[in-house]
Design an enzyme around this catalytic site. Structure first.
Site, PDB file in Angstrom:
ATOM      1  N   GLY A  46       0.828  -1.198   0.000  1.00 55.04           N
ATOM      2  CA  GLY A  46       0.000   0.000   0.000  1.00 55.04           C
ATOM      3  C   GLY A  46       0.862   1.247   0.000  1.00 55.04           C
ATOM      4  O   GLY A  46       2.023   1.208   0.421  1.00 55.04           O
ATOM      5  N   GLN A  51       3.095  10.010   1.160  1.00 51.23           N
ATOM      6  CA  GLN A  51       4.373   9.288   1.141  1.00 51.23           C
ATOM      7  C   GLN A  51       5.214   9.620  -0.091  1.00 51.23           C
ATOM      8  O   GLN A  51       6.411   9.344  -0.106  1.00 51.23           O
ATOM      9  CB  GLN A  51       4.146   7.771   1.201  1.00 51.23           C
ATOM     10  CG  GLN A  51       3.584   7.301   2.545  1.00 51.23           C
ATOM     11  CD  GLN A  51       3.441   5.802   2.559  1.00 51.23           C
ATOM     12  OE1 GLN A  51       2.416   5.277   2.126  1.00 51.23           O
ATOM     13  NE2 GLN A  51       4.462   5.106   3.024  1.00 51.23           N
ATOM     14  N   CYS A  88       6.266  -0.167   7.032  1.00 51.64           N
ATOM     15  CA  CYS A  88       5.842   0.972   6.221  1.00 51.64           C
ATOM     16  C   CYS A  88       7.003   1.365   5.321  1.00 51.64           C
ATOM     17  O   CYS A  88       8.144   1.424   5.780  1.00 51.64           O
ATOM     18  CB  CYS A  88       5.463   2.131   7.136  1.00 51.64           C
ATOM     19  SG  CYS A  88       4.941   3.603   6.245  1.00 51.64           S
ATOM     20  N   LEU A  89       6.703   1.642   4.063  1.00 56.15           N
ATOM     21  CA  LEU A  89       7.757   2.024   3.125  1.00 56.15           C
ATOM     22  C   LEU A  89       8.449   3.323   3.553  1.00 56.15           C
ATOM     23  O   LEU A  89       9.586   3.565   3.172  1.00 56.15           O
ATOM     24  CB  LEU A  89       7.178   2.176   1.712  1.00 56.15           C
ATOM     25  CG  LEU A  89       6.652   0.880   1.067  1.00 56.15           C
ATOM     26  CD1 LEU A  89       5.997   1.190  -0.268  1.00 56.15           C
ATOM     27  CD2 LEU A  89       7.755  -0.152   0.907  1.00 56.15           C
ATOM     28  N   HIS A 130      -4.176   1.348   7.685  1.00 54.49           N
ATOM     29  CA  HIS A 130      -2.809   1.903   7.683  1.00 54.49           C
ATOM     30  C   HIS A 130      -2.692   3.059   6.676  1.00 54.49           C
ATOM     31  O   HIS A 130      -2.163   4.121   6.995  1.00 54.49           O
ATOM     32  CB  HIS A 130      -1.831   0.768   7.346  1.00 54.49           C
ATOM     33  CG  HIS A 130      -0.391   1.168   7.270  1.00 54.49           C
ATOM     34  ND1 HIS A 130       0.570   0.632   8.099  1.00 54.49           N
ATOM     35  CD2 HIS A 130       0.261   2.029   6.435  1.00 54.49           C
ATOM     36  CE1 HIS A 130       1.752   1.174   7.793  1.00 54.49           C
ATOM     37  NE2 HIS A 130       1.595   2.009   6.782  1.00 54.49           N
ATOM     38  N   GLU A 131      -3.238   2.850   5.473  1.00 54.52           N
ATOM     39  CA  GLU A 131      -3.098   3.886   4.430  1.00 54.52           C
ATOM     40  C   GLU A 131      -3.988   5.092   4.718  1.00 54.52           C
ATOM     41  O   GLU A 131      -3.578   6.235   4.477  1.00 54.52           O
ATOM     42  CB  GLU A 131      -3.394   3.307   3.046  1.00 54.52           C
ATOM     43  CG  GLU A 131      -2.495   2.155   2.612  1.00 54.52           C
ATOM     44  CD  GLU A 131      -1.011   2.396   2.816  1.00 54.52           C
ATOM     45  OE1 GLU A 131      -0.560   3.551   2.734  1.00 54.52           O
ATOM     46  OE2 GLU A 131      -0.287   1.416   3.073  1.00 54.52           O
ATOM     47  N   HIS A 134      -2.348   7.343   7.085  1.00 52.16           N
ATOM     48  CA  HIS A 134      -1.347   8.217   6.452  1.00 52.16           C
ATOM     49  C   HIS A 134      -1.971   9.530   5.985  1.00 52.16           C
ATOM     50  O   HIS A 134      -1.321  10.581   6.018  1.00 52.16           O
ATOM     51  CB  HIS A 134      -0.731   7.537   5.225  1.00 52.16           C
ATOM     52  CG  HIS A 134       0.471   6.686   5.510  1.00 52.16           C
ATOM     53  ND1 HIS A 134       1.617   7.184   6.072  1.00 52.16           N
ATOM     54  CD2 HIS A 134       0.709   5.361   5.294  1.00 52.16           C
ATOM     55  CE1 HIS A 134       2.516   6.199   6.186  1.00 52.16           C
ATOM     56  NE2 HIS A 134       1.982   5.084   5.727  1.00 52.16           N
TER      57      HIS A 134
HETATM   58 NI    NI Z   1       2.844   3.181   5.608  1.00 51.13          NI
END
Ligand code: NI
Length: 153
Positions: A46, A51, A88-89, A130-131, A134
């Site tokens: 995701g 991000q 998380c990226l 999670h997304e 963000h």
């Molecule tokens: Ni993340």
């Protein structure tokens, strides 16, 4: 399509609230396509627009069941709970256990501007939560019960 730079955890843009998309124009379509490519390149499940440095309410998810594009997503229902191991990226090298609903329903718009609902259970429920976090400047490390750093116990 292009791969965009993923912002990392000290970048303050990750702490800001993303703005609603009022008009789905070419810039938003390009953003969606670039985000999908960036997510795949980074082998993530995701990615949220902040991000990649864009404060708009846009998310892409692929938990292995195909690409899901979400514009202005909100959670409209949640039930149950699960303890999920998340990464998380934007926070490389860390993982943590987060309490999430076992099932959620999210409402969003697709790239044509049509409103739809998606039911997510297990990993998809986690990814949706999670997304969407963000988009509100929230990172999994804010909610994690335990945090592990790679190579440490
Ligand atoms: Ni993340």
């Amino acid at each position: 399509m292009a791969i965009r730079t993923i912002r990392k955890d000290t970048d303050e843009i990750l702490r800001k609230t993303a703005r609603k998309v009022e008009k789905i124009d070419e810039r938003i379509i390009t953003l969606l396509e670039d985000m999908a490519e960036t997510m795949r390149d980074a082998q993530g499940v995701g990615l949220a627009a902040p991000q990649v440095g864009v404060l708009r309410r846009v998310v892409v998810i692929d938990v292995g069941e195909g690409l899901i594009e979400l514009i202005n997503p909100i959670i409209v229902y949640e039930s149950g709970e699960q303890m999920s191991e998340e990464g998380c990226l934007s926070i490389p090298g860390k993982s943590g256990v987060v309490k999430r609903p076992q099932k959620v329903i999210a409402r969003a718009q697709n790239r044509k501007g049509e409103t739809f609902e998606i039911v997510g259970e297990d990993l998809l429920a986690v990814a949706l939560c999670h997304e969407i976090d963000h988009l509100n400047g929230i990172l999994f490390t804010d909610k994690a019960i335990t945090i592990k750093e790679q190579g440490r116990d």
